[in-house]
Design a protein around this motif. Structure first.
Motif, short mmCIF file in Angstrom:
data_model
loop_
_atom_site.label_atom_id
_atom_site.label_comp_id
_atom_site.label_asym_id
_atom_site.label_seq_id
_atom_site.Cartn_x
_atom_site.Cartn_y
_atom_site.Cartn_z
N ARG A 3 0.86 -1.12 0.37
CA ARG A 3 0.47 -0.03 0.25
C ARG A 3 1.09 1.62 -0.12
N ASN A 6 -1.17 8.32 -1.03
CA ASN A 6 -2.22 8.72 -2.24
C ASN A 6 -2.41 10.47 -2.07
N LYS A 8 -4.30 13.58 -2.44
CA LYS A 8 -5.43 13.40 -1.81
C LYS A 8 -6.24 14.63 -2.79
N LEU A 32 -7.04 0.57 5.88
CA LEU A 32 -6.93 1.77 5.07
C LEU A 32 -7.12 2.71 5.36
N GLU A 34 -7.38 7.33 5.46
CA GLU A 34 -7.48 8.64 3.86
C GLU A 34 -6.38 9.13 3.44
N GLU A 36 -5.55 7.03 1.25
CA GLU A 36 -4.03 5.73 1.25
C GLU A 36 -4.89 4.63 -0.09
N GLU A 37 -4.71 3.61 -0.68
CA GLU A 37 -4.68 3.08 -1.95
C GLU A 37 -3.88 1.89 -1.69
N LEU A 38 -4.52 0.03 -1.95
CA LEU A 38 -3.96 -0.99 -2.34
C LEU A 38 -2.90 -0.94 -3.96
N GLN A 39 -1.84 -1.00 -3.81
CA GLN A 39 -1.18 -1.36 -5.03
C GLN A 39 -0.79 -2.67 -5.10
#
Length: 465
Positions: A3, A6, A8, A32, A34, A36-39
């Motif tokens: 992760r 990211n 905003k 997760l 705020e 953040e995103e999974l990659q």
């Protein structure tokens, strides 16, 4: 999965602002935050490809082929059959798939230069090349899989579809119209095998073909169906009213026993023939039980036990150890049952896992390693488990010394959890490829994935030796 931070929405990004470091995300443990995103980390896979072909196909089967046993060299070719879940009944079809040029690259779990005392820098470029392998191979050729499909019209959604192990061109489908149909798909498979362009990219029309058999003896639709691995053509079908019918092959057709087997008080969700005894099979039900049957001894099960206080959705009989049965429930738990130690009505389980928090939708033992199985769940995770693994502090210390970094096994995760795959929505079914060790195909509402986790090869025997 990793992760990363990211930016905003509404904020400007700048190279002068340091980004959050990439770190491993622990499913079920981490949350997760705020922004953040999974990659996906491509280096976690020897091979990973995804594709979709129109309407979702929530049941499929991998077809046996004549391309060789225990294939290890990329690129791979595989054949599948799948049934659609279309918006309207006349729009459904059965698809025969040829998927070729499935590219990938084998990786070492511990890089050789680290084991030999190197600093690890030599592999950075190689890792970058590996990450780009989905686009172009070393000789400049495309490494995107070539998808070819032939479609046959099927009235109604396909609840489940299976190919006969001994004759993969013979398939059976369970329709939501309560019909069970047997199909001869040999002409379509031959057309795919003889051409590299037939039905390419899903452009083929839907063809009309009559089934070999259309059985309407079930009083309700169903999902449970299984071909016998020991007796070619012998078949089981179970419905949502708890009834099970036995099909016996004849000369070019099947005879279905009109009197069903009755041993469950609710829907039969899955059926599995024993890999070692031709007359024995297992069933599971919404009534929370698993039953073992012998078709020579009447219409009632020989053994029945309460497995969960919830629906039992799926079962898988270990093909390398015929005393072991795996089951998965609607409450997210799955269990390993040793049939030698279970008495009628007994809840005894060999092992019990509570990692998933949503219904188990598919479970299957590896055809190459007796203690390895894969599980999919409504939590959109596909997990792979090695039941031989136990926490070993000495081994962890040795691994840390080899890699010269801190590798701390999370205390919240079971040591048997070998791999977690994510990225699909509404996962429904998975299958190991019996002829390509370490390959799994999964289907979900948003399409198919073909995956070969990099660390699975280290749990499999050296088949090339």
């Amino acid at each position: 999965m990793g992760r990363t931070g990211n930016t905003k929405k509404g904020e400007a990004s700048s190279s002068s602002i340091p980004s959050m470091p990439t770190r491993v995300w622990q499913p079920g443990v981490d949350k997760l935050e705020e922004g953040e995103e999974l990659q996906c980390d491509p280096s976690a896979y020897n091979s990973l490809h995804g594709f979709h072909v129109g309407w979702p196909c929530l049941s499929f089967d991998i077809l046996g082929d004549k391309l060789g046993l225990n294939r290890t060299e990329f690129p791979h070719t595989l054949y599948m059959v799948a049934g659609t879940q279309a918006e309207k009944a006349p729009w459904n079809s059965i698809g025969l798939f040829k998927i070729s040029n499935v590219s990938g690259k084998r990786r070492d779990v511990v890089p050789k230069n680290l084991v030999n005392g190197g600093d690890g820098m030599e592999d950075d470029d190689d890792e970058d090349e590996d990450s780009d392998s989905d686009e172009e191979s070393e000789d400049g050729a495309s490494s995107v899989p070539n998808i070819q499909v032939r479609r046959v019209a099927h009235h109604g959604c396909v609840n489940r579809i299976r190919a006969m192990p001994q004759n993969p061109h013979i398939c059976v489908s369970w329709a939501d119209s309560a019909h069970v149909q047997v199909w001869d798909m040999s002409s379509h498979l031959n057309a795919l095998a003889e051409s590299e362009t037939e039905g390419k990219d899903g452009t083929s029309p839907i063809l009309n073909q009559a089934p070999l058999v259309n059985f309407s003896g079930h009083k309700d639709e169903g999902y449970a169906i299984d071909w016998s691995p020991a007796t070619a053509g012998r078949l089981l079908s179970g419905d949502c009213m708890g009834m099970i019918h036995i099909w016996e092959p004849g000369s070019g057709s099947w005879t279905v026993d009109p009197i069903p087997l009755a041993g469950h008080t609710a829907s039969v969700e899955d059926l599995q023939w024993s890999p070692g005894q031709a007359n024995v099979f297992a069933s599971c039900s919404v009534d929370g039980t698993v039953a073992i049957w012998d078709i020579r001894t009447g219409k009632s099960p020989r053994l029945s036990f309460k497995a969960y206080n919830a629906d039992v959705n799926v079962i898988s009989w270990n093909r390398l150890d015929s005393c072991i049965l795996a089951s998965g429930s609607d409450d997210g738990r799955f269990s390993i049952h040793d049939l030698r130690s279970i008495k009628d009505g007994d809840k005894a389980k060999k092992e019990h896992f509570e990692y998933h928090k949503h219904p188990i939708t598919s479970i299957e033992w590896s055809a190459h390693e007796s203690l390895t199985l894969a599980v999919s769940s409504g939590d959109n995770q596909l997990t792979i488990w090695d039941l031989s693994l136990k926490k070993d502090e000495e081994e962890e210390a040795e691994f840390k010394a080899q890699t010269k970094e801190q590798v701390n096994a999370p205390q919240d995760l079971p040591p048997q959890l070998l791999f977690v795959h994510q990225g699909q929505k509404d996962l429904k079914e998975l299958h190991w490829h019996n002829q390509i060790p370490g390959m799994i195909v999964s289907t979900a509402a948003d399409g198919f994935n073909i995956l070969m986790p990099y660390n699975i090869q280290n749990t499999l025997p050296d088949l090339a030796a």
